[in-house]
Design a protein around this motif. Structure first.
Motif, PDB file in Angstrom:
ATOM      1  N   LEU A  56       0.817  -1.208   0.000  1.00  0.00           N
ATOM      2  CA  LEU A  56       0.000   0.000   0.000  1.00  0.00           C
ATOM      3  C   LEU A  56       0.854   1.262   0.000  1.00  0.00           C
ATOM      4  O   LEU A  56       1.826   1.375   0.749  1.00  0.00           O
ATOM      5  CB  LEU A  56      -0.924   0.035   1.223  1.00  0.00           C
ATOM      6  N   MET A  57       0.459   2.230  -0.842  1.00  0.00           N
ATOM      7  CA  MET A  57       1.244   3.439  -0.986  1.00  0.00           C
ATOM      8  C   MET A  57       1.466   4.135   0.352  1.00  0.00           C
ATOM      9  O   MET A  57       2.584   4.540   0.665  1.00  0.00           O
ATOM     10  CB  MET A  57       0.564   4.400  -1.963  1.00  0.00           C
ATOM     11  N   ASN A  58       0.396   4.241   1.137  1.00  0.00           N
ATOM     12  CA  ASN A  58       0.547   5.045   2.348  1.00  0.00           C
ATOM     13  C   ASN A  58       1.298   4.347   3.474  1.00  0.00           C
ATOM     14  O   ASN A  58       1.521   4.921   4.532  1.00  0.00           O
ATOM     15  CB  ASN A  58      -0.816   5.552   2.813  1.00  0.00           C
ATOM     16  N   ASP A  59       1.691   3.091   3.248  1.00  0.00           N
ATOM     17  CA  ASP A  59       2.544   2.413   4.223  1.00  0.00           C
ATOM     18  C   ASP A  59       4.017   2.603   3.911  1.00  0.00           C
ATOM     19  O   ASP A  59       4.877   2.298   4.723  1.00  0.00           O
ATOM     20  CB  ASP A  59       2.247   0.905   4.242  1.00  0.00           C
ATOM     21  N   ILE A  60       4.308   3.094   2.712  1.00  0.00           N
ATOM     22  CA  ILE A  60       5.700   3.292   2.320  1.00  0.00           C
ATOM     23  C   ILE A  60       6.212   4.549   3.009  1.00  0.00           C
ATOM     24  O   ILE A  60       5.560   5.594   2.942  1.00  0.00           O
ATOM     25  CB  ILE A  60       5.808   3.413   0.775  1.00  0.00           C
ATOM     26  N   PRO A  61       7.358   4.449   3.721  1.00  0.00           N
ATOM     27  CA  PRO A  61       7.813   5.601   4.515  1.00  0.00           C
ATOM     28  C   PRO A  61       7.898   6.898   3.715  1.00  0.00           C
ATOM     29  O   PRO A  61       7.587   7.965   4.237  1.00  0.00           O
ATOM     30  CB  PRO A  61       9.205   5.184   4.987  1.00  0.00           C
ATOM     31  N   PHE A  62       8.301   6.793   2.446  1.00  0.00           N
ATOM     32  CA  PHE A  62       8.419   7.986   1.613  1.00  0.00           C
ATOM     33  C   PHE A  62       7.107   8.772   1.575  1.00  0.00           C
ATOM     34  O   PHE A  62       7.098  10.004   1.575  1.00  0.00           O
ATOM     35  CB  PHE A  62       8.830   7.573   0.197  1.00  0.00           C
ATOM     36  N   PHE A  63       5.984   8.067   1.537  1.00  0.00           N
ATOM     37  CA  PHE A  63       4.686   8.738   1.447  1.00  0.00           C
ATOM     38  C   PHE A  63       4.065   9.015   2.813  1.00  0.00           C
ATOM     39  O   PHE A  63       3.332   9.969   3.001  1.00  0.00           O
ATOM     40  CB  PHE A  63       3.705   7.896   0.620  1.00  0.00           C
ATOM     41  N   LYS A  64       4.373   8.132   3.776  1.00  0.00           N
ATOM     42  CA  LYS A  64       3.687   8.151   5.074  1.00  0.00           C
ATOM     43  C   LYS A  64       3.842   9.484   5.816  1.00  0.00           C
ATOM     44  O   LYS A  64       2.921   9.943   6.466  1.00  0.00           O
ATOM     45  CB  LYS A  64       4.248   7.001   5.928  1.00  0.00           C
ATOM     46  N   HIS A  65       5.030  10.082   5.722  1.00  0.00           N
ATOM     47  CA  HIS A  65       5.284  11.304   6.497  1.00  0.00           C
ATOM     48  C   HIS A  65       4.831  12.573   5.792  1.00  0.00           C
ATOM     49  O   HIS A  65       5.024  13.658   6.300  1.00  0.00           O
ATOM     50  CB  HIS A  65       6.779  11.413   6.808  1.00  0.00           C
ATOM     51  N   GLN A  66       4.280  12.429   4.615  1.00  0.00           N
ATOM     52  CA  GLN A  66       3.941  13.635   3.858  1.00  0.00           C
ATOM     53  C   GLN A  66       2.522  14.122   4.166  1.00  0.00           C
ATOM     54  O   GLN A  66       1.651  13.340   4.515  1.00  0.00           O
ATOM     55  CB  GLN A  66       4.050  13.358   2.362  1.00  0.00           C
ATOM     56  N   VAL A  67       2.325  15.437   4.038  1.00  0.00           N
ATOM     57  CA  VAL A  67       1.001  16.034   4.157  1.00  0.00           C
ATOM     58  C   VAL A  67       0.780  16.833   2.888  1.00  0.00           C
ATOM     59  O   VAL A  67       1.565  17.732   2.579  1.00  0.00           O
ATOM     60  CB  VAL A  67       0.918  16.965   5.372  1.00  0.00           C
ATOM     61  N   LEU A  68      -0.250  16.499   2.136  1.00  0.00           N
ATOM     62  CA  LEU A  68      -0.391  17.112   0.820  1.00  0.00           C
ATOM     63  C   LEU A  68      -1.405  18.249   0.797  1.00  0.00           C
ATOM     64  O   LEU A  68      -2.584  18.058   1.072  1.00  0.00           O
ATOM     65  CB  LEU A  68      -0.798  16.044  -0.198  1.00  0.00           C
ATOM     66  N   ARG A  69      -0.900  19.435   0.490  1.00  0.00           N
ATOM     67  CA  ARG A  69      -1.784  20.571   0.248  1.00  0.00           C
ATOM     68  C   ARG A  69      -1.518  21.120  -1.143  1.00  0.00           C
ATOM     69  O   ARG A  69      -2.390  21.133  -1.991  1.00  0.00           O
ATOM     70  CB  ARG A  69      -1.535  21.658   1.297  1.00  0.00           C
ATOM     71  N   VAL A  70      -0.253  21.550  -1.335  1.00  0.00           N
ATOM     72  CA  VAL A  70       0.123  22.034  -2.669  1.00  0.00           C
ATOM     73  C   VAL A  70      -0.045  20.893  -3.677  1.00  0.00           C
ATOM     74  O   VAL A  70      -0.565  21.064  -4.766  1.00  0.00           O
ATOM     75  CB  VAL A  70       1.594  22.499  -2.667  1.00  0.00           C
ATOM     76  N   GLY A 125      13.489  10.440   3.021  1.00  0.00           N
ATOM     77  CA  GLY A 125      14.509  10.256   1.976  1.00  0.00           C
ATOM     78  C   GLY A 125      15.210   8.916   2.059  1.00  0.00           C
ATOM     79  O   GLY A 125      15.856   8.488   1.107  1.00  0.00           O
ATOM     80  N   GLY A 126      15.113   8.248   3.196  1.00  0.00           N
ATOM     81  CA  GLY A 126      15.720   6.923   3.320  1.00  0.00           C
ATOM     82  C   GLY A 126      17.218   6.937   3.590  1.00  0.00           C
ATOM     83  O   GLY A 126      17.867   5.901   3.590  1.00  0.00           O
ATOM     84  N   GLY A 127      17.790   8.124   3.816  1.00  0.00           N
ATOM     85  CA  GLY A 127      19.216   8.200   4.150  1.00  0.00           C
ATOM     86  C   GLY A 127      20.109   8.120   2.923  1.00  0.00           C
ATOM     87  O   GLY A 127      19.647   8.147   1.783  1.00  0.00           O
ATOM     88  N   ILE A 128      21.400   7.994   3.206  1.00  0.00           N
ATOM     89  CA  ILE A 128      22.405   7.977   2.142  1.00  0.00           C
ATOM     90  C   ILE A 128      22.242   6.729   1.271  1.00  0.00           C
ATOM     91  O   ILE A 128      21.966   5.637   1.775  1.00  0.00           O
ATOM     92  CB  ILE A 128      23.818   8.004   2.784  1.00  0.00           C
ATOM     93  N   ASN A 129      22.450   6.898  -0.025  1.00  0.00           N
ATOM     94  CA  ASN A 129      22.155   5.791  -0.946  1.00  0.00           C
ATOM     95  C   ASN A 129      23.255   4.727  -1.034  1.00  0.00           C
ATOM     96  O   ASN A 129      23.059   3.681  -1.605  1.00  0.00           O
ATOM     97  CB  ASN A 129      21.808   6.329  -2.346  1.00  0.00           C
ATOM     98  N   LYS A 130      24.428   5.029  -0.475  1.00  0.00           N
ATOM     99  CA  LYS A 130      25.459   3.986  -0.475  1.00  0.00           C
ATOM    100  C   LYS A 130      25.631   3.489   0.956  1.00  0.00           C
ATOM    101  O   LYS A 130      25.723   4.289   1.879  1.00  0.00           O
ATOM    102  CB  LYS A 130      26.779   4.553  -1.002  1.00  0.00           C
ATOM    103  N   LYS A 131      25.695   2.182   1.098  1.00  0.00           N
ATOM    104  CA  LYS A 131      25.628   1.572   2.425  1.00  0.00           C
ATOM    105  C   LYS A 131      26.688   2.063   3.409  1.00  0.00           C
ATOM    106  O   LYS A 131      26.396   2.389   4.541  1.00  0.00           O
ATOM    107  CB  LYS A 131      25.717   0.059   2.302  1.00  0.00           C
ATOM    108  N   LYS A 132      27.938   2.087   2.958  1.00  0.00           N
ATOM    109  CA  LYS A 132      29.004   2.340   3.919  1.00  0.00           C
ATOM    110  C   LYS A 132      29.323   3.820   4.085  1.00  0.00           C
ATOM    111  O   LYS A 132      30.199   4.175   4.870  1.00  0.00           O
ATOM    112  CB  LYS A 132      30.255   1.581   3.497  1.00  0.00           C
ATOM    113  N   LYS A 133      28.640   4.675   3.320  1.00  0.00           N
ATOM    114  CA  LYS A 133      28.999   6.091   3.362  1.00  0.00           C
ATOM    115  C   LYS A 133      28.219   6.837   4.419  1.00  0.00           C
ATOM    116  O   LYS A 133      27.068   6.521   4.712  1.00  0.00           O
ATOM    117  CB  LYS A 133      28.752   6.719   1.986  1.00  0.00           C
TER     118      LYS A 133
END
Lengths: 616, 127
Positions: free
Chosen positions: A105-119, A382-390
């Motif tokens: 489900l879209m709204n369970d994905i962290p990227f979407f979950k924290h958002q509040v949409l007005r604009v 944002g899920g943090g840095i995209n490379k694991k060790k960085k």
């Protein structure tokens, strides 16, 4: 009317179109027809969904299942499994990185979950080319209310009370701007929209224009009534062809249906709207330069006062609002100032859209309530840095006018005031995340290259000052830095900020100042030790293999374009410094972190090393 | 396109309601047609078609239909599960075009489960 049991909302924003939406759509359409499902399942193309990193994306209603990275090859299975047999297709779902399970489900994905949409209230939910779908989401009801039931003073009061501040960057209160223009006496006034989004990495406004063009038009109609304007212009850069196309189609539809032009909705109010294409000069985002550009002159700013509210386009009172600001007007008029203030902080009310890019996992567009910690945006959404060790190093906010915020300040709430305190600015909402492999001097240089290039040349501090600063930064990154350079850069910055004519020059030194503030040691290390610790400035670093860590896998050896890496399999390798061109290929290829970045090897040392080589 | 008035805006909004019920939620009833291999073989497609037809004919705005896999009772396919909000779900089996139309009228629109076709009442909900 035709009925559908499911709606498939495919993202047709610029990002997803580039990664393949049109082909996938055609394949999906053909497959649905083949399976006899075309009458039951409707495909709708929407504007940008925001999760550009995972494109092409599609949302399936009514189940609200989110599919990502769609390919033509996956379509037959997807249709058979989900739409024929009703079994959502796990392979195309978003995967939780740690737990490795699919999140349907879209709204369970962290990227979407924290958002509040007005604009972005309609993003990915309506077809941007359908006026009916916009109306179904309360579209033009606010315009009707403003035109028929409210006086200009009522509208201005609502917007003032809401605390809405301009989203273009400076954060000037929108209601106040409207009030000034409304009080100006003139036979003609103009309501203008600034769609000249120019910050590198920012695409909030493009997304709004592409996914919900009517929300901008409706905001302009309400603004026009508030200030008494009968004409309006949307200034969009020509590099946004999709936004221009959708806006034009929306304007045409409004003209045909009496939502623009004479006697809108039988209210007696008249407002004509047109699009003006900008040629892409960064300075044309500045209000006085933008207005000159519309007049057909070279886009250059002029001193203020007089402010545009008194003398703007064609010397008539004008209001220029940013796309994101205008998109929030309609719901605020409909729901009231209190509703608007319910989110955000006392001085920074409402929500803000950010474009997150750089070394981050979830590249995309997000809308969050103001006042949430910067860390939440970068790590939870944002899920943090995209490379694991960085490790995280810094986030650049506000584009070329902004600054870099270091790790220790990530817990600040995101508001106009708190961001300014760090030396960055809220700006239009671009956020570039950088990991530990970033050289902050080079970053400052990158932004200064941009502003020096885009400086219109009208005033000396900006034209010459940015060039002198850029030359100094170039020297520092190439090993010609001198003691005292940092102090000279600081002095120059203050002068340029204090004496430039417009916002471009007044903010251009910000990236330099903020990197000196938080990463002064990097400047010092460049100048004194000839050492770019991130290994970005090729003249200020050398690469070495740490014998104890090297497994002899050969990854660096195979990648090296110079054949500078030597060594036997499964035995520690070595880099021949005379051959090395500091291209970093070995550093990026090594999986064991066995490559070390040391200061540049100076000439005399190199000679010694050569002798050493000869001896062996 | 004709010039719009405020009333027109409201009418358009009303007309679009079923589309947005589908996208935003807020439906009153949900019918799940079980479309496993068994269901499809037994004629589940016709059941879906009949339902879509009833919804269109009756201009019903607040009912959605969806599909799911095999319900585990392959012998009694085609099957559907009818869920009216805040009521226990009802599973029907051995359906035909006529039976599902009757269920649509009596249960979904009328609110009274059709006992003679019902297999079970009160299994898991999916909303």
């Amino acid at each position: 009317m035709e009925k559908y049991r499911a709606n498939l909302l495919m993202c047709a924003g610029t990002g997803c179109v580039a990664s393949g939406t049109p082909k996938v759509r055609d394949a999906l359409k053909a497959e649905l027809e083949k399976r006899g499902l075309a009458d039951e399942i409707k495909i709708v193309l929407t504007g940008c969904n925001g999760f550009c990193a995972e494109g092409p994306v599609m949302l399936v209603y009514p189940e609200e299942i989110f599919y990502q990275k769609l390919t033509v090859e996956d379509i037959p299975t997807l249709v058979e499994e989900h739409f024929l047999k009703g079994r959502p297709y796990e392979k195309l779902m978003f995967k939780d990185v740690e737990k490795k399970h699919a999140i349907p489900l879209m709204n369970d994905i962290p990227f979407f979950k924290h958002q509040v949409l007005r604009v972005l209230r309609n993003k990915g939910l309506i077809d941007p080319d359908s006026l009916d779908e916009y109306i179904a989401r309360d579209g033009y009801l606010a315009a009707a209310k403003a035109l028929k039931e409210m006086t200009p003073q009522d509208i201005i009061k609502t917007i003032k009370d809401s605390g809405l501040r301009g989203r273009g960057g400076a954060g000037f209160p929108t209601g106040l701007k409207w009030e000034f223009a409304s009080k100006s006496q003139a036979d003609q006034k103009y309501m203008l929209c600034n769609g000249d989004e120019g910050d590198p990495g920012a695409f909030m406004d493009r997304s709004v224009m592409e996914s919900d063009p009517h929300s901008v038009i409706e905001g302009m109609i309400i603004g026009a009534k508030a200030i008494g304007a009968s004409k309006g212009v949307i200034y969009v850069r020509a590099e946004y062809p999709l936004a221009v196309q959708r806006l034009q189609r929306a304007i045409d539809m409004c003209n045909e249906s009496g939502l623009l032009g004479e006697n809108i909705l039988d209210s007696g109010f008249t407002f004509d709207l047109e699009i003006y294409l900008g040629a892409g000069a960064f300075v044309c985002g500045e209000e006085t330069a933008l207005m000159r550009s519309i007049e057909g002159q070279r886009g250059m700013p002029r001193p203020r006062p007089p402010f545009p509210a008194h003398k703007g386009l064609w010397d008539k009172p004008s209001v220029l609002n940013n796309v994101e600001t205008l998109a929030q007007i309609a719901p605020t008029i409909l729901n009231g100032a209190e509703w608007y203030r319910a989110l955000g902080t006392e001085k920074s009310a409402g929500t803000k859209v950010f474009a997150i890019t750089g070394d981050i996992k979830n590249v995309g567009l997000v809308e969050v309530p103001m006042g949430i910690p910067l860390r939440t945006i970068i790590y939870d959404i944002g899920g943090g840095i995209n490379k694991k060790k960085k490790k995280f190093k810094s986030v650049q906010m506000g584009g070329p006018s902004g600054g870099c915020i270091p790790e220790q300040l990530l817990d600040i709430p995101v508001t106009y005031e708190d961001v300014v305190k760090t030396g960055a600015i809220m700006g239009s909402g671009g956020m570039v995340v950088m990991d530990e492999d970033t050289c902050m001097v080079s970053t400052a240089k990158f932004f200064l290259e941009f502003t020096a290039d885009e400086s219109c040349g009208k005033c000396t501090p900006c034209r010459v000052g940015t060039k002198v600063m850029l030359d100094m930064l170039t020297d520092i990154t190439e090993g010609r830095g001198k003691d005292g350079d940092i102090e000279t850069l600081e002095d120059l910055s203050r002068d340029i900020i204090g004496t430039s004519l417009c916002g471009l020059g007044q903010t251009a030194p910000n990236p330099v100042l903020s990197t000196i503030r938080y990463f002064r040691h990097e400047y010092e290390s460049h100048i004194k030790d000839h050492w770019c610790q991130a290994g970005i400035c090729s003249k200020l670093c050398s690469f070495h293999i740490v014998e104890e860590l090297c497994k002899g896998c050969g990854a660096c050896l195979r990648g090296c374009p110079q054949q500078a890496v030597v060594g036997e399999k499964k035995k520690p390798h070595r880099i021949i410094q005379e051959l090395c061109i500091q291209c970093r290929t070995c550093y990026d290829a090594c999986k064991f972190g066995s490559i070390e970045i040391k200061p540049a090897i100076r000439q005399e040392k190199t000679a010694l090393a050569a002798k050493d080589e000869g001896g062996k | 396109m004709a010039r719009l008035t405020l009333d027109d805006l409201k009418k358009i909004k009303e007309k679009q309601k079923s589309t947005f019920t589908l996208r935003e939620g807020g439906y009153r009833a949900k019918i799940t047609v079980h479309m496993g291999t068994c269901g499809i073989a037994a004629g589940a497609r016709d059941i879906m078609t009949a339902l879509m037809d009833e919804i269109s004919l009756g201009k019903v705005e607040d009912v959605i239909t969806t599909t799911s896999g095999c319900a585990g009772l392959c012998a009694r396919e085609p099957m559907v599960t009818v869920e009216i909000m805040n009521k226990p779900p009802v599973k029907y089996g051995d359906l035909t075009d006529a039976k599902i139309r009757e269920i649509f009228k009596e249960h979904i629109m009328g609110g009274t489960p059709v006992d003679k076709y019902a297999l079970v009442i009160g299994s898991e909900t999916t909303y």
